[in-house]
Scaffold this motif. Sequence first.
Motif, PDB file in Angstrom:
ATOM      1  N   ASN A   7       8.317   8.226 -12.659  1.00  0.00           N
ATOM      2  CA  ASN A   7       7.113   8.245 -12.243  1.00  0.00           C
ATOM      3  C   ASN A   7       6.554   6.653 -11.819  1.00  0.00           C
ATOM      4  OD1 ASN A   7       5.506  10.810 -12.177  1.00  0.00           O
ATOM      5  ND2 ASN A   7       6.136  10.855 -14.253  1.00  0.00           N
ATOM      6  N   ILE A   8       6.135   6.515 -10.612  1.00  0.00           N
ATOM      7  CA  ILE A   8       5.945   5.158 -10.258  1.00  0.00           C
ATOM      8  C   ILE A   8       4.280   4.800 -10.731  1.00  0.00           C
ATOM      9  CG2 ILE A   8       5.168   3.989  -8.129  1.00  0.00           C
ATOM     10  CD1 ILE A   8       7.404   5.258  -6.686  1.00  0.00           C
ATOM     11  N   ILE A   9       4.237   3.764 -11.161  1.00  0.00           N
ATOM     12  CA  ILE A   9       2.756   3.062 -11.602  1.00  0.00           C
ATOM     13  C   ILE A   9       2.555   2.317 -10.176  1.00  0.00           C
ATOM     14  CG2 ILE A   9       1.646   1.971 -13.299  1.00  0.00           C
ATOM     15  CD1 ILE A   9       2.807   4.487 -14.380  1.00  0.00           C
ATOM     16  N   ILE A  46       0.913  -1.178  -0.055  1.00  0.00           N
ATOM     17  CA  ILE A  46      -0.044   0.048   0.241  1.00  0.00           C
ATOM     18  C   ILE A  46       0.811   1.221  -0.046  1.00  0.00           C
ATOM     19  CG2 ILE A  46      -1.592   1.131   1.277  1.00  0.00           C
ATOM     20  CD1 ILE A  46      -2.881  -1.145   0.154  1.00  0.00           C
ATOM     21  N   SER A  47       0.739   2.294  -0.942  1.00  0.00           N
ATOM     22  CA  SER A  47       1.423   3.525  -0.875  1.00  0.00           C
ATOM     23  C   SER A  47       0.510   4.704  -0.402  1.00  0.00           C
ATOM     24  CB  SER A  47       1.646   3.832  -2.433  1.00  0.00           C
ATOM     25  OG  SER A  47       0.299   3.905  -3.040  1.00  0.00           O
ATOM     26  N   ILE A  48       1.190   5.436   0.244  1.00  0.00           N
ATOM     27  CA  ILE A  48       0.629   6.747   0.638  1.00  0.00           C
ATOM     28  C   ILE A  48       1.430   7.829  -0.143  1.00  0.00           C
ATOM     29  CG2 ILE A  48       0.241   8.278   2.696  1.00  0.00           C
ATOM     30  CD1 ILE A  48      -0.704   5.115   3.324  1.00  0.00           C
ATOM     31  N   THR A  49       0.587   8.178  -1.220  1.00  0.00           N
ATOM     32  CA  THR A  49       1.484   8.714  -2.357  1.00  0.00           C
ATOM     33  C   THR A  49       2.623   7.914  -2.898  1.00  0.00           C
ATOM     34  OG1 THR A  49       3.406   9.786  -1.482  1.00  0.00           O
ATOM     35  CG2 THR A  49       1.290  11.089  -0.778  1.00  0.00           C
ATOM     36  N   SER A  50       2.732   8.206  -4.066  1.00  0.00           N
ATOM     37  CA  SER A  50       3.856   7.303  -4.992  1.00  0.00           C
ATOM     38  C   SER A  50       5.060   8.239  -4.987  1.00  0.00           C
ATOM     39  CB  SER A  50       3.258   7.084  -6.147  1.00  0.00           C
ATOM     40  OG  SER A  50       2.256   6.382  -6.284  1.00  0.00           O
ATOM     41  N   GLN A  51       5.207   9.157  -3.997  1.00  0.00           N
ATOM     42  CA  GLN A  51       6.442   9.858  -3.784  1.00  0.00           C
ATOM     43  C   GLN A  51       7.074   9.706  -2.577  1.00  0.00           C
ATOM     44  OE1 GLN A  51       7.043  12.828  -5.809  1.00  0.00           O
ATOM     45  NE2 GLN A  51       5.609  12.257  -7.064  1.00  0.00           N
ATOM     46  N   PRO A  52       8.631   9.960  -2.707  1.00  0.00           N
ATOM     47  CA  PRO A  52       9.341   9.352  -1.652  1.00  0.00           C
ATOM     48  C   PRO A  52       9.073  10.309  -0.342  1.00  0.00           C
ATOM     49  CG  PRO A  52      10.771  10.475  -3.143  1.00  0.00           C
ATOM     50  CD  PRO A  52       9.211  10.517  -3.616  1.00  0.00           C
ATOM     51  N   HIS A  53       8.720   9.986   0.655  1.00  0.00           N
ATOM     52  CA  HIS A  53       8.728  10.821   2.073  1.00  0.00           C
ATOM     53  C   HIS A  53       8.958  10.291   3.190  1.00  0.00           C
ATOM     54  CE1 HIS A  53       4.578   9.699   3.037  1.00  0.00           C
ATOM     55  NE2 HIS A  53       4.112   9.655   1.725  1.00  0.00           N
ATOM     56  N   SER A  54       8.132   9.726   4.143  1.00  0.00           N
ATOM     57  CA  SER A  54       8.450   9.354   5.535  1.00  0.00           C
ATOM     58  C   SER A  54       7.803   7.910   5.603  1.00  0.00           C
ATOM     59  CB  SER A  54       8.376  10.406   6.216  1.00  0.00           C
ATOM     60  OG  SER A  54       8.580   9.746   7.533  1.00  0.00           O
ATOM     61  N   ALA A  73       5.777  16.150  -0.652  1.00  0.00           N
ATOM     62  CA  ALA A  73       4.801  15.065  -1.021  1.00  0.00           C
ATOM     63  C   ALA A  73       3.529  15.371  -0.818  1.00  0.00           C
ATOM     64  CB  ALA A  73       5.402  13.612  -0.590  1.00  0.00           C
ATOM     65  N   PHE A  74       3.275  16.264   0.251  1.00  0.00           N
ATOM     66  CA  PHE A  74       1.763  16.651   0.647  1.00  0.00           C
ATOM     67  C   PHE A  74       1.433  17.796   0.018  1.00  0.00           C
ATOM     68  CE2 PHE A  74       0.536  12.920   3.408  1.00  0.00           C
ATOM     69  CZ  PHE A  74       1.469  12.253   3.209  1.00  0.00           C
ATOM     70  N   GLY A  75       2.265  18.526  -0.965  1.00  0.00           N
ATOM     71  CA  GLY A  75       1.507  19.773  -1.520  1.00  0.00           C
ATOM     72  C   GLY A  75       1.914  21.149  -0.877  1.00  0.00           C
ATOM     73  N   VAL A  76       2.949  20.997  -0.049  1.00  0.00           N
ATOM     74  CA  VAL A  76       3.326  22.577   0.431  1.00  0.00           C
ATOM     75  C   VAL A  76       4.288  23.181  -0.685  1.00  0.00           C
ATOM     76  CG1 VAL A  76       4.977  23.485   1.980  1.00  0.00           C
ATOM     77  CG2 VAL A  76       3.264  21.881   2.678  1.00  0.00           C
ATOM     78  N   LYS A  77       4.313  24.345  -0.876  1.00  0.00           N
ATOM     79  CA  LYS A  77       4.893  25.337  -1.670  1.00  0.00           C
ATOM     80  C   LYS A  77       6.615  25.318  -1.330  1.00  0.00           C
ATOM     81  CE  LYS A  77       1.501  26.865  -3.801  1.00  0.00           C
ATOM     82  NZ  LYS A  77       1.334  26.663  -5.521  1.00  0.00           N
TER      83      LYS A  77
END
Lengths: 177, 177
Positions: free
Chosen positions: B164-166, A128-136, B30-34
């Motif tokens: 990009n991750i699929i 399961i992914s919580i966004t497909s971006q690298p974070h934490s 990743a969560f949309g901050v500028k």
Amino acid sequence: MSNEIYVLRIGHRIERDKRVTTHVGLVARAFGVKGIFFVNTEREIKEKIDEVTKFWGGPFKTEIIEENWHKFVIDWKREKGIIVHLTMYGLPVDQKIEEIRKKEERKLIIVGAEKVPMGLYKISDYNISITSQPHSEIAALAIFLDRFYMGKEISLRFSGAKMNIIPTERGKKIIES
Amino acid sequence: MSNEIYVLRIGHRIERDKRVTTHVGLVARAFGVKGIFFVNTEREIKEKIDEVTKFWGGPFKTEIIEENWHKFVIDWKREKGIIVHLTMYGLPVDQKIEEIRKKEERKLIIVGAEKVPMGLYKISDYNISITSQPHSEIAALAIFLDRFYMGKEISLRFSGAKMNIIPTERGKKIIES
């Protein structure tokens, strides 16, 4: 029974991941998880979290497992538990969370540090992914649990707390019990 | 305009908080901050996050401020920005998030390490808690942003990503662009 969740923290690197692994444990506790299993982790991390539980309430179980975590995961499955692996490569949480929530079995949420072996993707019931971006992994765990408990864990009450915070607009309000 | 959010990370302790501060930055992106402002932080943390933005897309601004962060916060308010301080002592996020979301002004979310000076509680427009339990500023930031953007940041698209991750059920699927 169906909302009984445990966390398994893997890939911890001694010293380097000390604070991140501590945060994983604290988030697990604060967000309603029953307990956490650490693999080959400094004792002081477990002690730090046990201290928090003693002070701010529980119950919350912590355990360091020395064995190979693969065996632990296989045993979990053998006892009919579900494995959920949090990874940026997995399916979006919102797509699968209802299905996971409906499962009657105990759930083990696996939270890794940077890289995890490919075998884990195969043995897990859900990646399961919580966004497909690298974070934490800390943020991923928090969002997963928030979705799973539908935001209710945010006002969870703990038993046997020595201290309780009274939410306030400015400053700090604490009551001893 | 009203959903323009920046993060200010304060209280960073050199070396000790390296990974936690990096996670704060990655979650913000990743969560949309500028963008994020670090105070007296190792350059390599900023570089690490800039690298992620280069690779996985942006835009995301990072800046290390050397000045006293009090001045930075006062300037932010003078320019009619809103200050939101995340703290376990504050009012529950669910109680205030709609009000915050409606504000037209730019928002600065302040995320501290362990202890922050009392003055911050006073100067902040909002002191907001994500549970009244001790856990993690990384998790607190993630949940705050998730509530603020009403879960939409989870499927955010970034510009200029090299990879990009699929999302996939098992394993890793990546496409280069």
